[in-house]
Design a protein around this motif. Structure first.
Motif, PDB file in Angstrom:
ATOM      1  N   LEU A  33      11.641   3.375  -7.003  1.00 47.96           N
ATOM      2  CA  LEU A  33      12.760   2.852  -6.222  1.00 47.96           C
ATOM      3  C   LEU A  33      13.585   1.838  -7.014  1.00 47.96           C
ATOM      4  O   LEU A  33      14.393   1.118  -6.436  1.00 47.96           O
ATOM      5  CB  LEU A  33      12.245   2.186  -4.933  1.00 47.96           C
ATOM      6  CG  LEU A  33      11.577   3.107  -3.904  1.00 47.96           C
ATOM      7  CD1 LEU A  33      11.194   2.321  -2.662  1.00 47.96           C
ATOM      8  CD2 LEU A  33      12.491   4.263  -3.528  1.00 47.96           C
ATOM      9  N   SER A  34      13.367   1.727  -8.313  1.00 48.55           N
ATOM     10  CA  SER A  34      14.158   0.804  -9.166  1.00 48.55           C
ATOM     11  C   SER A  34      14.164  -0.610  -8.581  1.00 48.55           C
ATOM     12  O   SER A  34      15.221  -1.169  -8.260  1.00 48.55           O
ATOM     13  CB  SER A  34      15.597   1.291  -9.312  1.00 48.55           C
ATOM     14  OG  SER A  34      15.636   2.627  -9.685  1.00 48.55           O
ATOM     15  N   PRO A  61      12.457   1.986 -15.073  1.00 45.25           N
ATOM     16  CA  PRO A  61      11.672   1.504 -16.217  1.00 45.25           C
ATOM     17  C   PRO A  61      11.147   2.681 -17.035  1.00 45.25           C
ATOM     18  O   PRO A  61      11.147   3.825 -16.570  1.00 45.25           O
ATOM     19  CB  PRO A  61      10.525   0.723 -15.574  1.00 45.25           C
ATOM     20  CG  PRO A  61      10.580   0.985 -14.122  1.00 45.25           C
ATOM     21  CD  PRO A  61      11.819   1.713 -13.787  1.00 45.25           C
TER      22      PRO A  61
HETATM   23  S1  SF4 Z   1       7.734   1.869 -10.910  1.00 39.00           S
HETATM   24 FE1  SF4 Z   1       8.333  -0.299 -10.969  1.00 39.00          FE
HETATM   25  S2  SF4 Z   1      10.509  -0.301 -10.453  1.00 39.00           S
HETATM   26 FE2  SF4 Z   1       9.683   1.708  -9.842  1.00 39.00          FE
HETATM   27  S3  SF4 Z   1       9.104   1.489  -7.689  1.00 39.00           S
HETATM   28 FE3  SF4 Z   1       7.296   1.010  -8.890  1.00 39.00          FE
HETATM   29  S4  SF4 Z   1       7.345  -1.232  -9.185  1.00 39.00           S
HETATM   30 FE4  SF4 Z   1       9.379  -0.588  -8.531  1.00 39.00          FE
END
Ligand code: SF4
Ligand code: SF4
Length: 350
Positions: free
Chosen positions: A49-50, A95
């Motif tokens: 979800l960025s 990420p």
């Molecule tokens: S991977 Fe990182 S940025 Fe993506 S939803 Fe999970 S915690 Fe959030």
């Protein structure tokens, strides 16, 4: 484009699932994406979800505090990944994990509130599969979306332990050019994820002898001191930890018998070494029970979504019984699938 504008733009890209229901379960699977079940019965793959708060990349200042040891001069490095294998380019929506150095410890995965990171034997993977998203227009709506996941039941596991898997992971760690603070950072971060607020000594701090201190997040009475040794010096750890207990008692007014002594190593020492006998001597004479962990043991607990609860779990091992397997079996309610042939993860190899 100015840096400030770029940051605002990145925040605007945070997302919500386009599902008008409440998440009730996140289930993790080895080598496959996690799945979210909503109270409407809808099931989807967990996808990134960025997040505005980069849970998978950084700890908050609050998470790097201890209620007991607030005068401990600790390392404030807030990276979740002890090897910096997870990063976020400001121009990217998501990420990114550098798979060539990631060794699947699971730290970043365990931090993701929606379960968007899963583990394979080679690397962690962030699931960015394109599902039906709504872009958040403000930080508040993103936070509300993340909050909805707080009470969802977390089930399943990230990886199944095996000799082959630990051979891959441990050899990858040995091949990686990690800096001298790596043992302390990975230990701190694994212990935090396993329920212990943990502080570690600053890199290069020669004035402090102990490597770390901890207290249980959910039980204020449980606290302790940590020796972390990934090399041959682990043989000195039992004596060093007595030194640490003496310093904390005589100079900082902690009761030494209120503190749990904890040794964390890469491998458990060979059974023929003095380590095991010294631990037994300390237990017999002083009634101090030193708890022994390897980072592999800590990873195994993390992959199985467990917490360390010293009021229930006893990781004391000595020359009469140098295996952690029975404690792990009690926690996981199953047999541990390791021979410890190449690396001594849960018992010393012969
Ligand atoms: S991977 Fe990182 S940025 Fe993506 S939803 Fe999970 S915690 Fe959030
Ligand atoms: S699984 Fe571990 S090594 Fe890999 S990116 Fe995540 S925190 Fe880093």
């Amino acid at each position: 484009m100015s840096k400030i504008f770029k940051q605002v733009q990145a925040h605007q890209l945070s997302k919500r699932y386009n599902i008008a229901a409440f998440p009730i379960k996140i289930e993790h699977f080895p080598e496959a994406p996690s799945r979210i079940t909503f109270d409407s019965g809808v099931e989807i793959e967990s996808t990134c979800l960025s997040c505005v708060n980069k849970y998978c990349i950084n700890y908050t200042n609050e998470e790097l505090k201890s209620i007991y040891f607030n005068d401990f001069p600790h390392d404030t490095n807030n990276n979740v990944c002890p090897i910096n294998a997870i990063e976020w380019d400001i121009n990217s929506d998501f990420p990114h994990i550098k798979s060539e150095i990631c060794f699947s410890c699971g730290l970043c995965a365990s931090r993701c509130p929606v379960g968007a990171i899963y583990l394979t034997k080679d690397t962690a993977i962030i699931n960015t599969k394109n599902i039906d998203y709504i872009d958040n227009t403000d930080i508040k709506s993103h936070k509300a979306e993340i909050d909805k996941f707080q009470n969802a039941t977390k089930t399943g596991k990230y990886l199944d332990e095996s000799d082959v898997l630990f051979s891959l992971i441990y050899n990858k760690i040995l091949e990686t050019n990690a800096n001298s603070q790596f043992p302390n950072l990975i230990t701190r971060n694994l212990l935090i994820q396993l329920g212990l607020s943990t502080l570690i000594r600053r890199k290069g701090d020669v004035n402090l002898r102990m490597d770390g201190v901890f207290n249980a997040r959910n039980n204020p009475k449980i606290k302790g001191v940590i020796e972390i040794e990934f090399g041959k010096d682990v043989l000195d750890s039992p004596r060093n930890i007595l030194d640490n207990l003496a310093v904390l008692s005589s100079r900082h007014n902690y009761q030494y018998n209120d503190l749990i002594p904890l040794v964390v190593s890469f491998n458990l020492p060979n059974i023929r070494t003095e380590y095991w006998r010294v631990i037994k001597d300390i237990s017999n004479v002083l009634n101090i029970k030193i708890q022994s962990f390897t980072i592999g043991t800590l990873m195994l607990l993390l992959w199985n979504q467990q917490y360390i609860d010293f009021s229930q779990h006893n990781f004391y091992v000595d020359c009469d019984n140098p295996s952690i397997n029975s404690t792990l079996s009690n926690i996981l309610n199953r047999k541990i699938n390791l021979s410890n042939f190449e690396f001594s993860i849960t018992a010393p190899n012969k």
